[in-house]
Write an enzyme that holds these catalytic residues in place. Sequence first.
Site, PDB file in Angstrom:
ATOM      1  N   SER A   1     -13.619  50.886 -16.703  1.00 55.35           N
ATOM      2  CA  SER A   1     -12.800  51.836 -15.950  1.00 55.35           C
ATOM      3  C   SER A   1     -12.102  52.882 -16.792  1.00 55.35           C
ATOM      4  CB  SER A   1     -11.764  51.083 -15.122  1.00 55.35           C
ATOM      5  OG  SER A   1     -12.363  50.553 -13.967  1.00 55.35           O
TER       6      SER A   1
ATOM      7  N   GLY B   1     -10.238  49.258 -19.200  1.00 54.47           N
ATOM      8  CA  GLY B   1     -11.515  49.082 -18.520  1.00 54.47           C
ATOM      9  C   GLY B   1     -12.115  47.708 -18.725  1.00 54.47           C
TER      10      GLY B   1
END
Length: 383
Positions: A98, A339
């Site tokens: 992410s 992420g």
Amino acid sequence: MFEVSKLSNQKPRAARRRATVLAGIALAAAGLQAPAALAAAPDPVQRSVNGLVRDDGVPAALAAVTGRDGRSRDYTAGVGDLATGARVPRDGQVRIGSTTKAFTATVMLQLVGEGKVGLDQPVDTYLPGLLRGDGIDGRRITVRQLLQHTSGLPEYLTAIGNILADPHRFYEPRDLLDLALTRKADFAPGTKWEYSNTNYIVAGLLIEKVTGRPLGEEITTRIIDRLGLRHTYVPAPGELTLRGPHPEGYQREASDGPWRDVTELDPSVAWAAGELVSTNSDINHFFTALLSGKLLAPAELAQMRTTVPADKLGPGTRYGLGLMSQPLSCGGVFWGHGGDIPGYHTRGGVTDDGQAVSVTVTTIPDAATVQHVDTAVDTALCR
């Protein structure tokens, strides 16, 4: 973060025993320096990454720290490949999950600065009729709400389930969105904050519609090439492996189970929400350039840094437009975006005075280890 559900393990019994033995050898090798040598290590960041391997049992940990003077130092611990015992490559490539969202949001805000997109315009202005479903209406969802996770769009990963049941499957972006649209909206647009990867699938489609170009080309031209991020790239369709030196990524079904090598993965399942590959030093370079105004004009950067509470990501965490702020133990905050994607977990960011850190472990860890990674980030920025 880009998260996945419970992982499957399909290795034959003999292979499982071999993986378990290799994991034990690797972790033992990581601890050859302990306890005396590690305890005496003067660098707190090195102690942190050593601890992630020795105490938390991750296969490998990597970090890059960039000082206010722009100089960078790399750190590694553990084993890069449990099957061969290979060392962890310094500043090796990893899937950044992410953290990709910060790249996607930056491109969108560049389009805002160019007058091609309005943050408070409804999605239907650019993608008429795309968002329709139970409680879902693109005429009521704005671009800002996509980037800030306040749209109420449901999570498409819930419908996919276990990504690693079919890790080589290719998904079109519309496939991902269609999965989300089978579910009811989580809440009315603008009334709550809730992390949903679906928001960034829609953002990617919107960028493609406005520019007439593939999202990957826009990210490459507008950010990667512009900053000279030599080890960062958008994977090509069907590209399952990492191009440069990298540590293998691993997952296991149970906390005491054997490691499964999950490095080979079709990242189309994450697309605009999490498909990029990079290195810790490149991530530092990106966030430093972003926060210093090299990618966005002041007005758009100010919008990106306008946040709402996002305590589900951690106490005191606030979420802007593809960018989050988190408090530091020494005072102030740092800005970045973490992420997760099978095999890799990355955290870090940059302070307003120009210090940057990025830390990766080669598995999606449990909650306790996540906290220890966060502590490693805090240690690097507060030392």
